[in-house]
Every structure is written in C-alpha cells, then in structure tokens.
Design a protein around this motif. Structure first.
Motif, PDB file in Angstrom:
ATOM      1  N   THR A  19      46.929  27.164   3.600  1.00 22.51           N
ATOM      2  CA  THR A  19      46.390  28.525   3.607  1.00 22.51           C
ATOM      3  C   THR A  19      47.470  29.535   3.963  1.00 22.51           C
ATOM      4  O   THR A  19      47.620  30.572   3.300  1.00 22.51           O
ATOM      5  CB  THR A  19      45.213  28.639   4.584  1.00 22.51           C
ATOM      6  N   ASP A  20      48.236  29.234   5.008  1.00 26.96           N
ATOM      7  CA  ASP A  20      49.328  30.122   5.406  1.00 26.96           C
ATOM      8  C   ASP A  20      50.388  30.214   4.314  1.00 26.96           C
ATOM      9  O   ASP A  20      50.874  31.304   3.993  1.00 26.96           O
ATOM     10  CB  ASP A  20      49.982  29.622   6.701  1.00 26.96           C
ATOM     11  N   LEU A  21      50.764  29.074   3.777  1.00 31.60           N
ATOM     12  CA  LEU A  21      51.802  29.048   2.751  1.00 31.60           C
ATOM     13  C   LEU A  21      51.385  29.837   1.514  1.00 31.60           C
ATOM     14  O   LEU A  21      52.170  30.618   0.967  1.00 31.60           O
ATOM     15  CB  LEU A  21      52.133  27.605   2.361  1.00 31.60           C
ATOM     16  N   ALA A  22      50.149  29.651   1.080  1.00 32.66           N
ATOM     17  CA  ALA A  22      49.665  30.351  -0.104  1.00 32.66           C
ATOM     18  C   ALA A  22      49.708  31.864   0.108  1.00 32.66           C
ATOM     19  O   ALA A  22      50.071  32.625  -0.809  1.00 32.66           O
ATOM     20  CB  ALA A  22      48.240  29.895  -0.434  1.00 32.66           C
ATOM     21  N   ASP A  93      56.315  29.464   6.994  1.00 29.94           N
ATOM     22  CA  ASP A  93      55.201  29.512   6.050  1.00 29.94           C
ATOM     23  C   ASP A  93      54.118  30.504   6.474  1.00 29.94           C
ATOM     24  O   ASP A  93      53.217  30.811   5.694  1.00 29.94           O
ATOM     25  CB  ASP A  93      54.602  28.120   5.820  1.00 29.94           C
ATOM     26  N   ASP A  94      54.209  31.011   7.722  1.00 32.02           N
ATOM     27  CA  ASP A  94      53.244  32.013   8.180  1.00 32.02           C
ATOM     28  C   ASP A  94      53.928  33.356   8.467  1.00 32.02           C
ATOM     29  O   ASP A  94      53.556  34.083   9.392  1.00 32.02           O
ATOM     30  CB  ASP A  94      52.493  31.527   9.419  1.00 32.02           C
ATOM     31  N   ALA A  95      54.941  33.669   7.666  1.00 29.57           N
ATOM     32  CA  ALA A  95      55.665  34.938   7.819  1.00 29.57           C
ATOM     33  C   ALA A  95      55.932  35.543   6.445  1.00 29.57           C
ATOM     34  O   ALA A  95      56.148  34.827   5.470  1.00 29.57           O
ATOM     35  CB  ALA A  95      56.981  34.704   8.563  1.00 29.57           C
ATOM     36  N   HIS A  96      55.910  36.868   6.386  1.00 31.99           N
ATOM     37  CA  HIS A  96      56.207  37.547   5.113  1.00 31.99           C
ATOM     38  C   HIS A  96      56.873  38.889   5.385  1.00 31.99           C
ATOM     39  O   HIS A  96      56.750  39.467   6.464  1.00 31.99           O
ATOM     40  CB  HIS A  96      54.937  37.754   4.285  1.00 31.99           C
ATOM     41  N   PHE A  97      57.590  39.385   4.397  1.00 33.76           N
ATOM     42  CA  PHE A  97      58.251  40.683   4.506  1.00 33.76           C
ATOM     43  C   PHE A  97      57.218  41.809   4.409  1.00 33.76           C
ATOM     44  O   PHE A  97      56.337  41.782   3.551  1.00 33.76           O
ATOM     45  CB  PHE A  97      59.277  40.865   3.383  1.00 33.76           C
ATOM     46  N   ILE A  98      57.350  42.774   5.298  1.00 33.68           N
ATOM     47  CA  ILE A  98      56.570  44.007   5.188  1.00 33.68           C
ATOM     48  C   ILE A  98      57.394  45.063   4.457  1.00 33.68           C
ATOM     49  O   ILE A  98      56.879  45.802   3.629  1.00 33.68           O
ATOM     50  CB  ILE A  98      56.165  44.512   6.588  1.00 33.68           C
ATOM     51  N   THR A  99      58.673  45.111   4.745  1.00 30.56           N
ATOM     52  CA  THR A  99      59.581  46.044   4.079  1.00 30.56           C
ATOM     53  C   THR A  99      59.652  45.745   2.588  1.00 30.56           C
ATOM     54  O   THR A  99      59.837  44.584   2.193  1.00 30.56           O
ATOM     55  CB  THR A  99      60.992  45.946   4.689  1.00 30.56           C
ATOM     56  N   ASP A 100      59.493  46.769   1.777  1.00 29.58           N
ATOM     57  CA  ASP A 100      59.587  46.593   0.328  1.00 29.58           C
ATOM     58  C   ASP A 100      61.042  46.348  -0.085  1.00 29.58           C
ATOM     59  O   ASP A 100      61.964  46.976   0.446  1.00 29.58           O
ATOM     60  CB  ASP A 100      59.061  47.837  -0.393  1.00 29.58           C
ATOM     61  N   ASN A 101      61.229  45.447  -1.024  1.00 33.63           N
ATOM     62  CA  ASN A 101      62.557  45.153  -1.578  1.00 33.63           C
ATOM     63  C   ASN A 101      63.627  44.980  -0.495  1.00 33.63           C
ATOM     64  O   ASN A 101      64.631  45.704  -0.449  1.00 33.63           O
ATOM     65  CB  ASN A 101      62.965  46.265  -2.555  1.00 33.63           C
ATOM     66  N   PRO A 102      63.422  44.020   0.387  1.00 36.07           N
ATOM     67  CA  PRO A 102      64.350  43.835   1.503  1.00 36.07           C
ATOM     68  C   PRO A 102      65.712  43.265   1.106  1.00 36.07           C
ATOM     69  O   PRO A 102      66.685  43.432   1.837  1.00 36.07           O
ATOM     70  CB  PRO A 102      63.617  42.844   2.413  1.00 36.07           C
ATOM     71  N   LEU A 127      48.350  38.700  13.791  1.00 35.58           N
ATOM     72  CA  LEU A 127      47.620  38.168  12.647  1.00 35.58           C
ATOM     73  C   LEU A 127      47.506  39.185  11.519  1.00 35.58           C
ATOM     74  O   LEU A 127      47.315  38.815  10.369  1.00 35.58           O
ATOM     75  CB  LEU A 127      46.226  37.701  13.089  1.00 35.58           C
ATOM     76  N   ARG A 128      47.617  40.482  11.872  1.00 36.07           N
ATOM     77  CA  ARG A 128      47.592  41.541  10.860  1.00 36.07           C
ATOM     78  C   ARG A 128      48.845  42.382  10.978  1.00 36.07           C
ATOM     79  O   ARG A 128      49.451  42.478  12.042  1.00 36.07           O
ATOM     80  CB  ARG A 128      46.351  42.423  11.038  1.00 36.07           C
ATOM     81  N   GLU A 129      49.212  43.024   9.872  1.00 36.92           N
ATOM     82  CA  GLU A 129      50.381  43.886   9.889  1.00 36.92           C
ATOM     83  C   GLU A 129      50.152  45.068  10.831  1.00 36.92           C
ATOM     84  O   GLU A 129      49.017  45.533  10.984  1.00 36.92           O
ATOM     85  CB  GLU A 129      50.678  44.403   8.476  1.00 36.92           C
ATOM     86  N   PRO A 130      51.213  45.558  11.465  1.00 38.01           N
ATOM     87  CA  PRO A 130      51.056  46.698  12.376  1.00 38.01           C
ATOM     88  C   PRO A 130      50.692  47.966  11.607  1.00 38.01           C
ATOM     89  O   PRO A 130      51.085  48.141  10.443  1.00 38.01           O
ATOM     90  CB  PRO A 130      52.441  46.823  13.015  1.00 38.01           C
ATOM     91  N   ILE A 131      49.939  48.855  12.268  1.00 34.55           N
ATOM     92  CA  ILE A 131      49.576  50.120  11.633  1.00 34.55           C
ATOM     93  C   ILE A 131      50.816  50.981  11.444  1.00 34.55           C
ATOM     94  O   ILE A 131      51.054  51.545  10.383  1.00 34.55           O
ATOM     95  CB  ILE A 131      48.527  50.856  12.488  1.00 34.55           C
ATOM     96  N   ASN A 196      56.348  40.264   9.206  1.00 34.22           N
ATOM     97  CA  ASN A 196      55.129  39.956   9.952  1.00 34.22           C
ATOM     98  C   ASN A 196      55.026  38.445  10.144  1.00 34.22           C
ATOM     99  O   ASN A 196      54.881  37.695   9.184  1.00 34.22           O
ATOM    100  CB  ASN A 196      53.916  40.479   9.189  1.00 34.22           C
ATOM    101  N   HIS A 197      55.146  38.011  11.397  1.00 35.03           N
ATOM    102  CA  HIS A 197      54.925  36.605  11.736  1.00 35.03           C
ATOM    103  C   HIS A 197      53.472  36.482  12.166  1.00 35.03           C
ATOM    104  O   HIS A 197      53.092  36.954  13.238  1.00 35.03           O
ATOM    105  CB  HIS A 197      55.867  36.174  12.865  1.00 35.03           C
ATOM    106  N   ARG A 198      52.663  35.865  11.336  1.00 39.90           N
ATOM    107  CA  ARG A 198      51.219  35.882  11.516  1.00 39.90           C
ATOM    108  C   ARG A 198      50.765  34.865  12.563  1.00 39.90           C
ATOM    109  O   ARG A 198      50.151  33.842  12.267  1.00 39.90           O
ATOM    110  CB  ARG A 198      50.538  35.638  10.169  1.00 39.90           C
ATOM    111  N   VAL A 199      51.090  35.183  13.812  1.00 36.26           N
ATOM    112  CA  VAL A 199      50.801  34.312  14.943  1.00 36.26           C
ATOM    113  C   VAL A 199      50.173  35.134  16.064  1.00 36.26           C
ATOM    114  O   VAL A 199      50.634  36.237  16.352  1.00 36.26           O
ATOM    115  CB  VAL A 199      52.087  33.632  15.463  1.00 36.26           C
ATOM    116  N   ASP A 200      49.128  34.604  16.691  1.00 32.27           N
ATOM    117  CA  ASP A 200      48.539  35.225  17.869  1.00 32.27           C
ATOM    118  C   ASP A 200      49.205  34.598  19.092  1.00 32.27           C
ATOM    119  O   ASP A 200      48.844  33.502  19.520  1.00 32.27           O
ATOM    120  CB  ASP A 200      47.029  34.975  17.897  1.00 32.27           C
ATOM    121  N   VAL A 201      50.213  35.284  19.637  1.00 35.78           N
ATOM    122  CA  VAL A 201      51.021  34.715  20.720  1.00 35.78           C
ATOM    123  C   VAL A 201      50.175  34.417  21.951  1.00 35.78           C
ATOM    124  O   VAL A 201      50.342  33.374  22.604  1.00 35.78           O
ATOM    125  CB  VAL A 201      52.181  35.669  21.083  1.00 35.78           C
TER     126      VAL A 201
END
Length: 304
Positions: A19-22, A93-102, A127-131, A196-201
C-alpha cells in the motif's frame, strides 16, 4: 527513449508494504518518464504481491527480488553498487517528493558544489502533507543525513565502504557520514527540496517494534563510538548515553528499558571483533572539526 547511462537512479527497497509503495510510485511516476531517470525497486522477500504489482503496473521499473529477505541494508548496498547513474536517490517506500520537479534543483546544487558528496533533503514526518510548505532555512553543511530521503553523488559513494549489514537496523547512515567526512566529502542540507515521510512518529512508542528499535538505536550508536571516536572520548560518551536512558526513561517508570540497555551492551560485546576490524578512527583534530558541524536535520516543522 531512456538514456543508456542515466543521470538519476531512484532506489527503493521494500518488504510487505504494498500500500505504501503503490502510493509512493504513483506520486513519483511523472519523474520516471523523464529522460535520464531510472527507478529500481528491490522487493526484499515480500509475500503481499509486491513483485507482481510492480511488474504489472510499472513495467519500466527495474525490479529486483530476494525470495528470502536479506535485509534493507543488503538491498541498499546492492542497488548502489550496481547503478551506473551519476546520482542515486535513496527513497523509502513510505516517502515521496512534495517539491515539484526536484531533480533539476538537486543537480544544480551538485553542479555548484563540487565537494558535496551527498544531499540531505528537508523532511516532514506526518501521515499527510503539511499545509504550509515554505521554509526560511538555508542550505548548510551538516554531520549526517536521514535514510528515508537523500541523494548520493555516486563518485563519493565509491570512495567509502559499503553500509555495514551487521548493523541490521539504524546507524548505517552515520557510518557512511563519518566515512565521507574522512574522505573530505561534504554532506549538505538542501531545504529547497521537501519530502513527506508518511510516518506517525508519536505512535512509534506504542508499536510492537518499539523495543527492537530502541535496542538497535542504542547499539548502533555505541558501535559508532568504538568504530570512529578517539579512545579517550569513548568512556564519557558511553556514560552519557546510558545515563540519558536512565534519566529520560528508567527513572520515569519505563523499567523495560533496563533490559534493553543490557541487551544492547551484549550486542556491543558480541560485535567487538567486527568493530575492531572495521575501525577507522578519527584523529582528535578530525573529531573536533566533526563536532563543530551542524547536526543532521531530521525533523522539519512548518512555521506556525
């Protein structure tokens, strides 16, 4: 058509986290269509259909697989040692870029900083991207980096030893960071690229693997003392490390930490032959210079 020798490799190790990887692959798929970009996913013995999912939905991704798990450090080493790219992005596998075209930002920074061997990116843990995604932080040289999102100049990687698989979990980034320092490569924090590292620390303390994580964290820190620090500093560092566990946990009622400390000390004793074999101790002058560097920037929080 992809270039034969890519500029960027995006390297992801995963195990039973489909799920995270997808979600991650969907977020970065626009990068995978760019010229000069390849992606490698290493399935480390998953039993949740990871291999089949990636093969069917992302046929251009280079897929590797361990039928029996060999650990994420093994996977990291293998992917880094096999890539022919100029730069390699290590992404959880539970992280993604927020910055466009990094990628353009990352390459421009490397091009402008020839001594930069590795870029540590700005990371929001949640778990969610920052505002708010803006930051007033400036790029700076730092001691270390976070494993979930960083990028290697492969020329620098090839000058140091592999990540130590015997660490098992935690500490391998610090091992690499000190090796880079010894080779006069810099680790630079680049705030322009947000991940965004989608982890609840906060929830990690209640997870079933809390004991394993704390034991691994303690022993890896102690491994690093004996591998790299001047002999005269080790007693003080060990004493402070153990005292901190007592002060912050044991004296506040977390008595299970007593057992964890004992187990971590046992791990250290058992690992001593390997520690002595791979020792690459800093001179006192190097140690003093290293301590003056800014600490790794692990957690970024938006300004309120």
């Amino acid at each position: 058509m992809k270039l034969i020798q890519p500029t960027f490799s995006i390297l992801i190790s995963t195990k039973n986290r489909l799920t995270d990887l997808a979600f991650t692959l969907d977020k970065i798929k626009y990068l995978l269509t760019q010229d000069g970009v390849e992606c490698v996913v290493f399935d480390d013995g998953s039993s949740d259909g990871t291999h089949e999912y990636v093969k069917e939905n992302f046929p251009d991704i280079q897929l590797q697989r361990n039928v029996v798990s060999k650990g994420y450090i093994f996977c990291r080493n293998k992917m880094l040692n096999e890539t022919q790219s100029e730069f390699a992005i290590s992404l959880d596998d539970d992280a993604h870029f927020i910055t466009d075209n990094p990628l353009a930002i990352l390459k421009a920074h490397f091009d402008a900083n020839s001594v930069c061997g590795l870029i540590a990116m700005r990371i929001f843990w949640g778990l969610r991207e920052p505002i708010s995604k803006l930051s007033k932080e400036k790029s700076s040289r730092v001691q270390g980096f976070v494993g979930c999102a960083h990028i290697w100049r492969m020329k620098a990687w090839r000058t140091i030893p592999n990540y130590p698989e015997w660490f098992v979990f935690y500490g391998e980034e610090d091992f690499a960071a000190i090796q880079l320092f010894k080779k006069n490569w810099e680790i630079q924090y680049l705030s322009e690229v947000l991940v965004n590292h989608r982890v609840d620390v906060k929830s990690r303390k209640t997870n079933d693997d809390y004991t394993i994580r704390l034991r691994s964290s303690l022993r890896s820190g102690w491994y690093l003392f004996f591998l790299f620090y001047p002999i005269t500093t080790i007693p003080r560092k060990m004493t402070y490390s153990i005292w901190t566990q007592f002060r912050l946990k044991v004296f506040k009622g977390d008595l299970k930490v007593l057992k964890i400390i004992g187990l971590a000390l046992y791990d250290l004793l058992c690992a001593m032959p390997k520690v002595m074999k791979h020792s690459n101790r800093l001179s006192q002058k190097e140690y003093d210079s290293y301590q003056k560097l800014e600490a790794a920037k692990i957690y970024w929080q938006p300004e309120k």
